[in-house]
Design a protein around this motif. Sequence first.
Motif, PDB file in Angstrom:
ATOM      1  N   THR A   1      42.003  27.532  -3.525  1.00  0.00           N
ATOM      2  CA  THR A   1      40.562  26.681  -3.809  1.00  0.00           C
ATOM      3  C   THR A   1      40.855  25.325  -2.952  1.00  0.00           C
ATOM      4  OG1 THR A   1      40.284  27.372  -5.846  1.00  0.00           O
ATOM      5  CG2 THR A   1      39.088  25.412  -5.287  1.00  0.00           C
TER       6      THR A   1
ATOM      7  N   THR B   1      42.243  19.327 -10.516  1.00  0.00           N
ATOM      8  CA  THR B   1      41.328  19.895  -9.392  1.00  0.00           C
ATOM      9  C   THR B   1      40.957  19.000  -8.219  1.00  0.00           C
ATOM     10  OG1 THR B   1      39.233  20.071  -9.878  1.00  0.00           O
ATOM     11  CG2 THR B   1      40.606  21.696 -10.765  1.00  0.00           C
TER      12      THR B   1
ATOM     13  N   GLY C   1      38.603  23.821   0.331  1.00  0.00           N
ATOM     14  CA  GLY C   1      38.061  22.765   0.529  1.00  0.00           C
ATOM     15  C   GLY C   1      38.496  22.003   1.757  1.00  0.00           C
TER      16      GLY C   1
ATOM     17  N   ALA D   1      38.295  19.278  -6.360  1.00  0.00           N
ATOM     18  CA  ALA D   1      36.604  19.576  -6.354  1.00  0.00           C
ATOM     19  C   ALA D   1      36.001  18.169  -6.095  1.00  0.00           C
ATOM     20  CB  ALA D   1      36.076  20.451  -7.523  1.00  0.00           C
TER      21      ALA D   1
ATOM     22  N   ARG E   1      34.151  16.107  -3.064  1.00  0.00           N
ATOM     23  CA  ARG E   1      32.579  15.838  -2.995  1.00  0.00           C
ATOM     24  C   ARG E   1      32.600  14.293  -2.735  1.00  0.00           C
ATOM     25  NH1 ARG E   1      32.420  19.537  -7.494  1.00  0.00           N
ATOM     26  NH2 ARG E   1      31.332  21.259  -6.718  1.00  0.00           N
TER      27      ARG E   1
ATOM     28  N   VAL F   1      34.216  23.726  -1.554  1.00  0.00           N
ATOM     29  CA  VAL F   1      34.787  23.188  -2.532  1.00  0.00           C
ATOM     30  C   VAL F   1      35.090  23.907  -3.779  1.00  0.00           C
ATOM     31  CG1 VAL F   1      34.417  21.177  -4.518  1.00  0.00           C
ATOM     32  CG2 VAL F   1      33.670  20.761  -1.865  1.00  0.00           C
ATOM     33  N   LEU F   2      34.243  25.098  -3.961  1.00  0.00           N
ATOM     34  CA  LEU F   2      34.172  26.117  -4.860  1.00  0.00           C
ATOM     35  C   LEU F   2      35.252  27.138  -4.609  1.00  0.00           C
ATOM     36  CD1 LEU F   2      30.597  26.572  -6.343  1.00  0.00           C
ATOM     37  CD2 LEU F   2      32.247  25.057  -7.056  1.00  0.00           C
TER      38      LEU F   2
END
Length: 235
Positions: free
Chosen positions: A129, A47, A133, A49, A53, A204-205
């Motif tokens: 997703t 992923t 993002g 994610a 970040r 991001v989620l």
Amino acid sequence: MRAMLAVYRKELLLYFGSPIAYFVVAVFLVGAGYFFTYNVFLTGTATMAETFRSISILLVTLLPMVTMRLFSAEYSGRTIELLMTLPLSPWQIVIGKYLGALTILALMTLGTMIDLVPLYLFGNPETSTMFAGYVGFFLLGMACLAVGQLCSALTQNQIIAALITISAMLSFWFVGHLQSFQTAPALRNLVGYLSFSLHFGDFVLGLIRSEGVAFFLIVSAIALSLNASYLQWRR
């Protein structure tokens, strides 16, 4: 529109006529590649994610280098007087310069998509997703550029403009951590609402919430409006 595009083209020529744009884009892409390799290949997580970040903080600290010269260089180079005497409204100047900076942001965003090739070749990532993002990433960049451009308009020193912008961006990023120290619900909600990281965390989620989209657009609009008002006042 034609006058605004003239300002936009001038900004692009200045960006790509100096090493700053190349340096910022190169450092960002190297950093993004490192975070992607570490988060995806070394941890085995298919992923984006954690990568989002990590590169968002990198983005917040690098974008002030993109915006620091937008008006500060006009002041120090004594070209602001010429710019202000041209038949251009403050909004045309502000938006033209902002579009130039947005082009650099778009290049940085597109550059990170190279990392998606191995992700799709060797994994089964969730496209929706990642799309969310990227939407959040670009909106975050838009807000940072608008605030940075405003800071550049307030001083003729490019270094000071960059330092003010970084301080403002990091304050917006980490202000959400103050929630745990607030006892009053209203104040706790306020610091949470002002947090760039909390809003970006939803994207991001995989959540594209209207509240988050509106927040980054409102921050951008307020900063650009203050920028145009300041130029009008100087004129």
